[in-house]
Write an enzyme that holds these catalytic residues in place. Sequence first.
Site, PDB file in Angstrom:
ATOM      1  N   SER A 256       0.824  -1.202   0.000  1.00 28.07           N
ATOM      2  CA  SER A 256       0.000   0.000   0.000  1.00 28.07           C
ATOM      3  C   SER A 256       0.860   1.255   0.000  1.00 28.07           C
ATOM      4  O   SER A 256       2.053   1.215   0.302  1.00 28.07           O
ATOM      5  CB  SER A 256      -0.916   0.025   1.234  1.00 28.07           C
ATOM      6  N   LYS A 257       0.244   2.369  -0.336  1.00 30.12           N
ATOM      7  CA  LYS A 257       0.959   3.639  -0.368  1.00 30.12           C
ATOM      8  C   LYS A 257       1.436   4.048   1.017  1.00 30.12           C
ATOM      9  O   LYS A 257       2.350   4.847   1.152  1.00 30.12           O
ATOM     10  CB  LYS A 257       0.052   4.729  -0.963  1.00 30.12           C
TER      11      LYS A 257
END
Length: 488
Positions: A256-257
């Site tokens: 994920s970011k």
Amino acid sequence: MSKVRTRFAPSPTGRMHVGNLRTALYAYLISKHEGGDFILRIEDTDQERLVEGAVDIIYRTMAGTGLIHDEGPDKDGGVGPYVQSERQAQGIYLEYAKKLIEKGEAYYCFCTPEELEARCKQEVVEGKTVSIYDKHCLNLSQEEIDAKLAAGVPYVIRQNNPRTGTTSFEDEIYGTITVDNAELDDMILIKSDGYPTYNFANVVDDHLMGITHVVRGNEYLSSSPKYNRLYEAFGWDVPIYVHCPLITNEEHQKLSKRSGHSSYEDLLDQGFLTEAIVNFVALLGWSPEDNQEIMSLSDLVAKFDYRHINKSPAVFDMTKLRWMNGEYIKAMDFDAFYEKALPYIKEVVTKDYDLKKIATMVKTRIETFPDIADHIDFFQEVPDYDIEMYSHKKMKTTPETSLEVLKEVLPVLEALDDYSNDSIYETVKNFVAEHEYKNGYVLWPLRTAVSGKQMTPGGATEIMEVIGKEESISRIKAAIEKLSAELN
């Protein structure tokens, strides 16, 4: 087969995610391995998600990684524009959507969001687990459609998928995928704002640009049957699909970011080299037949065979990336290394020392450039340390023996004028021989005294050369005082 043509079609929505970089890299490698063309296309149809400056990030990333496109917004190859909003302005997508309407493969839908929401709620009440559009507007007469269009009633254009039978497609990695048509939604092709959806624009642009191989993440596997039905509806050749496996973190969760290393620029900010990043990303789901791990971009072009891409998720192993980056740092030309290392060295060492000598010491010791600080902080000043650090079983040293050795060697070092590494080492070696000591019996206490660290990038005499005579003597005297005070 015609000339291989691949494309990278990013949306300008921020930094480039590692998954997107891998897609770009694989598409580039497929085309270049076969002597084909690599196209850059900007997909900006989702206007609400656009981020200012993101197109510049795309260009900067492509140039930095060496993924040079043959055609794109800045390199017209005759099938442009290469920006979807510009293609939309020319009416390309609406033109092809209307062709599908004429064929009965698409239709106008005038349902409002409120009506769609109400039907969705009713489906929940009825216990339906899959929500798909009920083809309500497919039954409108031509007169009704014409009247609504003339009145300016908002509409979308939907694909007309069958509700019976199955649809199959071939993927180079996952093989034959077959889905029940009852699960295929009549996806929107043209949105109410006149822009095409991502799925529809992809198919139209890939065909018009002559794309032969489509590389994308396996999250698009479920959409591929609808893509195939579009190709078939138009009577176009279906490209070769290459779906890449999911990238997960070490806990096997989707990268994920928020992970802090999910984008190319995140990794650059953390001190990783571009060449190492590209090499590492290439191995996220693929490996060459000979299992070689350190590969330049040209090596990757020569070795890459997309048929060897794995189906199982690829783990973003930070330990492996750090190791690989360290190998690239070791292999760097010293001047190039020094240029990149200098800002990190100057953040820690403000004294007038020979910074090139410090750089030489750390070059083979670090895995990323921010690691430099922990290796060289003692050059600025000796940290506080436990005198048990002087104890070394192999060297047969203790705080007590170290105190005596430092007292004995201090006047010898005070009398020395030439503080080059060779001179200091030769002097210490003579001292060792004269006292019939082992080298480590003297050098271990010396290194501890001048660094206050258990591990250093250089030996005692190398450190003393950098800090000079005055500082060396001062640190040895301070060590003697510290040992004396704590042993008494």
